[in-house]
Design an enzyme around this catalytic site. Structure first.
Site, PDB file in Angstrom:
ATOM      1  N   LYS A   1       1.865   5.197  13.459  1.00 28.27           N
ATOM      2  CA  LYS A   1       1.946   4.858  12.126  1.00 28.27           C
ATOM      3  C   LYS A   1       0.567   5.757  11.683  1.00 28.27           C
ATOM      4  CE  LYS A   1      -1.093   1.056  13.235  1.00 28.27           C
ATOM      5  NZ  LYS A   1      -0.967  -0.360  13.212  1.00 28.27           N
TER       6      LYS A   1
ATOM      7  N   MET B   1     -21.705  15.976   1.283  1.00 29.51           N
ATOM      8  CA  MET B   1     -20.232  15.984   1.171  1.00 29.51           C
ATOM      9  C   MET B   1     -19.711  17.031   2.188  1.00 29.51           C
ATOM     10  SD  MET B   1     -17.823  17.317  -2.105  1.00 29.51           S
ATOM     11  CE  MET B   1     -17.765  15.687  -3.037  1.00 29.51           C
TER      12      MET B   1
ATOM     13  N   ARG C   1      -1.226 -13.037   8.848  1.00 35.82           N
ATOM     14  CA  ARG C   1      -0.880 -11.436   8.187  1.00 35.82           C
ATOM     15  C   ARG C   1       0.381 -11.529   7.742  1.00 35.82           C
ATOM     16  NH1 ARG C   1      -3.539  -5.788  10.152  1.00 35.82           N
ATOM     17  NH2 ARG C   1      -1.460  -6.192  11.270  1.00 35.82           N
TER      18      ARG C   1
ATOM     19  N   TYR D   1     -30.527  14.432   0.949  1.00 35.36           N
ATOM     20  CA  TYR D   1     -30.548  13.544  -0.278  1.00 35.36           C
ATOM     21  C   TYR D   1     -31.191  12.095   0.148  1.00 35.36           C
ATOM     22  CZ  TYR D   1     -27.000  16.293  -2.361  1.00 35.36           C
ATOM     23  OH  TYR D   1     -26.099  17.495  -2.670  1.00 35.36           O
TER      24      TYR D   1
END
Ligand SMILES: *Cc1c(COP(=O)(O)O)cnc(C)c1O
Length: 359
Positions: A35, A301, A132, A253
């Site tokens: 999957k 990023m 689930r 950052y």
């Protein structure tokens, strides 16, 4: 020249890991769970690596199942969430896909399907405690009777919530046995963790996923290497710049990391837009030119920064392994507060992927 980042998928390692799964559950058939684009490794690539080896496949995207059939795959393919609507069911029956049936509406769809006379193989899913998907134990008998009455071949299935943890599987196995005490047909319950830890959970069909891709389902108990698993995906890039740091200098950052002493950092062409976890903290392991070092500063990023203070020979162009061979994905994931499953699945589309290991 393209940006230096790339992922390599070792097909022989994938095959090795599948065979290891088989050897740990010798009496069972093993559906390779592919999957989510084979956990980010590439569906067609993963299936090519297992061709002629895997007993069957399990996934939940019907368009991928159809691609496999159209590519000529003849082994069983199980749709792990079954059919979502009537069209899906028609497609599944047409392509001889095995179906999980986990709720009454899916039995209604089968009952209404015009061509269910075609062979259908249903995996009746019982909710034994995961809460689930699946029928409640009290509803299992009626669901089984209804599906059998439709003429479908039926197998039983459940899914464990804590096969990798302290809870184990025995309570859920007992719930399954008590729900359908007269059942003598096939049962499928085990994910990778249960396959490796609990032979009593093997049943007739096991469903290994993460172990095929070379990560441990329980890295705090046993590492992938200790289990004999080989890494399949290696995410690599290169150092594209160096910076000399003075004591007190901040990095990246937010200036989150502050150098306590003079040092050197390397800038790596890999960031969160490539799938590297943004929340990986300073200290997350990285391999540079074959030497283990650590991330420093915040992930941005397109770049991360790594500590090269103790690696004075490293120059721009040096190879960096973000995870994979030489820098276990499980260790990177643990440092970043996640699991290798998520690292693999998050590999971004902009990263070029190549393969190695099989002819
Ligand atoms: C994903 C999945 C698996 C495989 O689990 P791993 O932990 O990756 O081995 C098995 N069964 C079901 C129903 C799944 O959804």
């Amino acid at each position: 020249m393209p940006r230096p980042i790339s992922a390599t998928i070792d097909l022989s390692a994938l095959r090795h890991n599948y065979l290891l799964a088989k050897s740990r559950a010798p009496g069972a058939r093993a559906l390779a769970v592919v999957k989510a684009n084979a956990y980010g490794h590439g569906l067609m690539r993963a299936v090519a690596a297992l061709a002629g080896t895997a007993d069957g496949y399990a996934l939940l995207e019907i368009e991928d199942a159809v691609r496999l059939r159209e590519a000529g795959l003849r082994e069983p393919i199980l749709l792990l969430e079954g059919a979502f609507d009537r069209d899906d069911l028609g497609t599944a029956l047409h392509y001889s896909l095995d179906l999980v049936v986990h709720e009454t509406r899916q039995i209604d769809l089968l009952a209404a399907a015009a061509d269910r006379a075609r062979q259908c193989h249903v995996w009746l899913k019982i909710n034994t405690g995961m809460n689930r998907l699946g029928f409640a134990p009290a509803a299992a008998g009626a669901a089984l009777a209804r599906t059998q009455a439709l003429g479908c071949e039926v197998s039983l299935m459940t899914h464990f919530a804590d096969a990798d943890g302290a809870g184990g599987v025995s309570a859920q196995l007992a719930t399954l046995a008590a729900a359908l005490p007269n059942w003598r047909g096939p049962v499928s319950a085990a994910n990778s963790a249960a396959l490796l830890r609990f032979p009593a959970a093997h049943g007739q069909v096991v469903r290994p996923g993460i172990m095929l891709y070379g990560a441990s389902p329980f890295p705090d108990l046993q590492t992938a290497a200790e289990l004999g698993l080989r890494p399949v995906m290696t995410l690599k890039s290169r150092i594209i710049a160096l910076q000399q740091l003075a004591s007190g200098d901040r990095v990246g950052y937010g200036g989150q990391y502050q150098a306590a002493a003079p040092g050197v950092l390397g800038v790596v062409a890999c960031g969160y837009a490539d799938g590297y976890p943004r929340h990986a903290p300073s200290g997350t392991p990285v391999s540079v030119d074959g030497h283990r070092t650590r991330l420093i500063g915040r992930v941005s990023m397109d770049m991360v920064t790594v500590d090269l203070t103790d690696l004075p020979h490293v120059a721009p162009g040096a190879e960096v392994v973000l995870w994979g061979a030489g820098n276990p994905a499980d260790e990177v994931a643990t440092a970043a507060g996640t699991v290798a499953y998520e690292l693999f699945c998050a590999l971004a589309a902009r990263v070029p992927v190549s393969e190695c290991g099989l002819p």
